[in-house]
Design an enzyme around this catalytic site. Sequence first.
Site, PDB file in Angstrom:
ATOM      1  N   ASP A   1       2.625  -0.057  -1.287  1.00  0.00           N
ATOM      2  CA  ASP A   1       3.649   0.504  -0.406  1.00  0.00           C
ATOM      3  C   ASP A   1       5.045   0.001  -0.748  1.00  0.00           C
ATOM      4  O   ASP A   1       6.036   0.536  -0.235  1.00  0.00           O
ATOM      5  CB  ASP A   1       3.346   0.147   1.055  1.00  0.00           C
TER       6      ASP A   1
ATOM      7  N   ASP B   1       1.671   4.496   6.253  1.00  0.00           N
ATOM      8  CA  ASP B   1       0.467   4.368   5.444  1.00  0.00           C
ATOM      9  C   ASP B   1      -0.735   4.387   6.386  1.00  0.00           C
ATOM     10  O   ASP B   1      -0.594   4.174   7.588  1.00  0.00           O
ATOM     11  CB  ASP B   1       0.542   3.053   4.656  1.00  0.00           C
TER      12      ASP B   1
ATOM     13  N   ASP C   1       1.884  -1.878   4.418  1.00  0.00           N
ATOM     14  CA  ASP C   1       1.519  -3.289   4.341  1.00  0.00           C
ATOM     15  C   ASP C   1       1.017  -3.739   2.985  1.00  0.00           C
ATOM     16  O   ASP C   1       0.793  -4.919   2.777  1.00  0.00           O
ATOM     17  CB  ASP C   1       0.434  -3.611   5.384  1.00  0.00           C
TER      18      ASP C   1
END
Length: 755
Positions: free
Chosen positions: A644, A441, A640
């Site tokens: 996600d 990410d 995080d």
Amino acid sequence: MTVDPQTTVHHATHNGNEQHFCSSGCRAKFIADPERYLSPAPKLAPSAQPGAIWTCPMHPEIRQQGPGNCPICGMALEPEEPAPDNAPNPELVDFTRRLWVAGVLSVPLLLISMVADMLGLRIVSPAASPWVQLALCAPIVLWSGKPFFERGWRSLKTRRLNMFSLISIGVGSAFAYSLTATVAPGLFPATFQLEGGMVPVYYEAAGVVIALVLLGQVLELRARAATGKAIRALLDLAPKTAHKIGADGSETEVPVADITVGDRLRIRPGDAIPVDGVVVEGRSPVDESMLTGESVPIEKHANALVTGGTVNGTGSLIIKASAVGADTMLARIVRMVADAQRSRAPIQAVADRISAWFVPAVLCIAVVTFIVWLLIGPEPRFGHALLNAIAVLIIACPCALGLATPMSIMVGTGRGAQAGVLVKNAEALQALEKVNVLVIDKTGTLTEGKPKLITIEAIGHSEDTLLALAAAVESSSEHPLAQAIVEAAHERGLSLGAVVDFASQTGLGVSASVDGRQVVLGNAAQLQRVGVDPASIDAAAESHREKGAGVMLIAVDGALAGLLAVADPIRKTARSSLDALKAQGLRIIMLTGDNPTTADAVAKAVGGIDDVRAGLKPQDKARIIGELKAEGAIVAMAGDGINDAPALARADVGLAMGSGTDVAIESAGMTLVGGDLSAIVRAVVLSRATMRNIRQNLFFSFLFNGLGVPIAAGILYPVAGILLSPMFAGAAMALSSFTVVLNALRLGTVRLQSP
């Protein structure tokens, strides 16, 4: 020691009684747990908590209340939750005592039975020798070896054959035969008897094998105790007392167990922080190496989060407790490490399948060995048959095979915890070794996840004046970019003016009056709405946007006053970490919900990203990971946020950045506590080192058993005249366990490369 109440400055009152101490350290320990020192109890077990669950270190599916032995492998159970103190393992204490007795008695036993004959000495008469050997051997077998016979008998009753089955049958046969030959030699045929009607005895085989097996068990128990040092080291990070600030401002030293959420605590320079909390006053660097594995202190100021167990630097802080007891990050880390050390890697199934048929096969080989030597072996046939069969049983003990995987997992996960890599289970550790695609990410992984003001371009005003005006207006806004501007003003120590007539224009920006001055912030359309032309600053604004920053234009009293650029800073180690991961053969893909312009800017800044996909929803990330897996890729996902979590769960290995949400951490197989990208590098290195170590251990185990059993059966005798005494078989068995344990402990010193 004696303390003079008149001279010492360290005192405490407990239940109305005055106590006196030689130092502040002793006083703090007493305050944390007075009853421990007033009525100390002997520390005999690693867990004194009533109702504690005990489990087998080799078979974690075995769980019960209180201590006992594993019904599968026979090993002593251990408490699931590690003890905060360093109390000795009661089995280690007991086996060490038994080893001393066996060792002391084995020396004269060997001298009388073997060494004297080899050197032509007569220490005792031939008639008395069997009785003297019996006197020396009986305590070894009947007392020192008692736990092995108990576990061996239990394994036979439950039909779960294990290493103790082999030991008890082998040693028991040698001792029972020798005892019968000593007490009633006339029962044996004349072909068994020596000159004078004596029958050969093999007490030394039984006694020395028990001593060697005990030695191997003690070495193994010591090694397993060493694997728990990582957990105890983590537990020791938290102080026992804290300085609580009362409602009247007074400070009191209290046990950490008495702290509740919301309490205010003073953290003095050099103190360990007792619980998780939020800084309400002060500024100081804090050493968070226990979380991140990195030694550089992190500057903490008002509203910053601090974690229990980290160490305050040179400044003084006042924090408000946000998590205490079992809810702190440190407690969660300890639980995760303990659970991971008991988990089983899929490769363990190889050892389990072999062990299922290995012990019965060894028993069959021992019987065949006995029969063959009894029928066609040289004289004395029965003696050779008995000793070779016992040697097969002893050398084939599968303890090294059972230790190969669990020992490496225990040491590897403990080493990871020291470096900020928390492994939820051994399956994730094994899977990470084979990962060839890393999906990451952007926000919070490549970037810090917290926008910061990076540039002020002022027109007709100083930067501080422009920032103070903008921050005053934005202090009434809840937008993340607004908070970045307010924090920047606080960091510069700027005072904010009085705000009236605050208004938010949806999709445009905000406006307000600050100390009588009209201030407008927002995009170009916002300034045009109040009659201000932003054309002269368009080029500068676009330049910042191309670099991934968000731009807010500002007008003061109807005139263009400049711009403020806010961006989510890229993590300092991002580029070097990605380079290291690519060097390890990983393909890097970035998935983000951010816009393509910002995503491309970040990818360009960090370099090393093969594929960038932006504007994604949470379900899109999970779908893409599914597509990659369908193409044959083995995928790890690092993220995080809550968005996600689906992708983390879908990946072969989920890597949760520790600065992220609880949902992300729960969905992942590993947690990288510091939230730094370099922790991914450490996780990959740890995974590969651990799996390499496991394969080495399995190789050593198979090598010892594969070579040892045929030699013990006497395969070399026809060609080289070599026979393996049960004593040497016991030594080889202990050596195999020691080799596996020693090799696993090397993981504790492995260098987890970090940029």
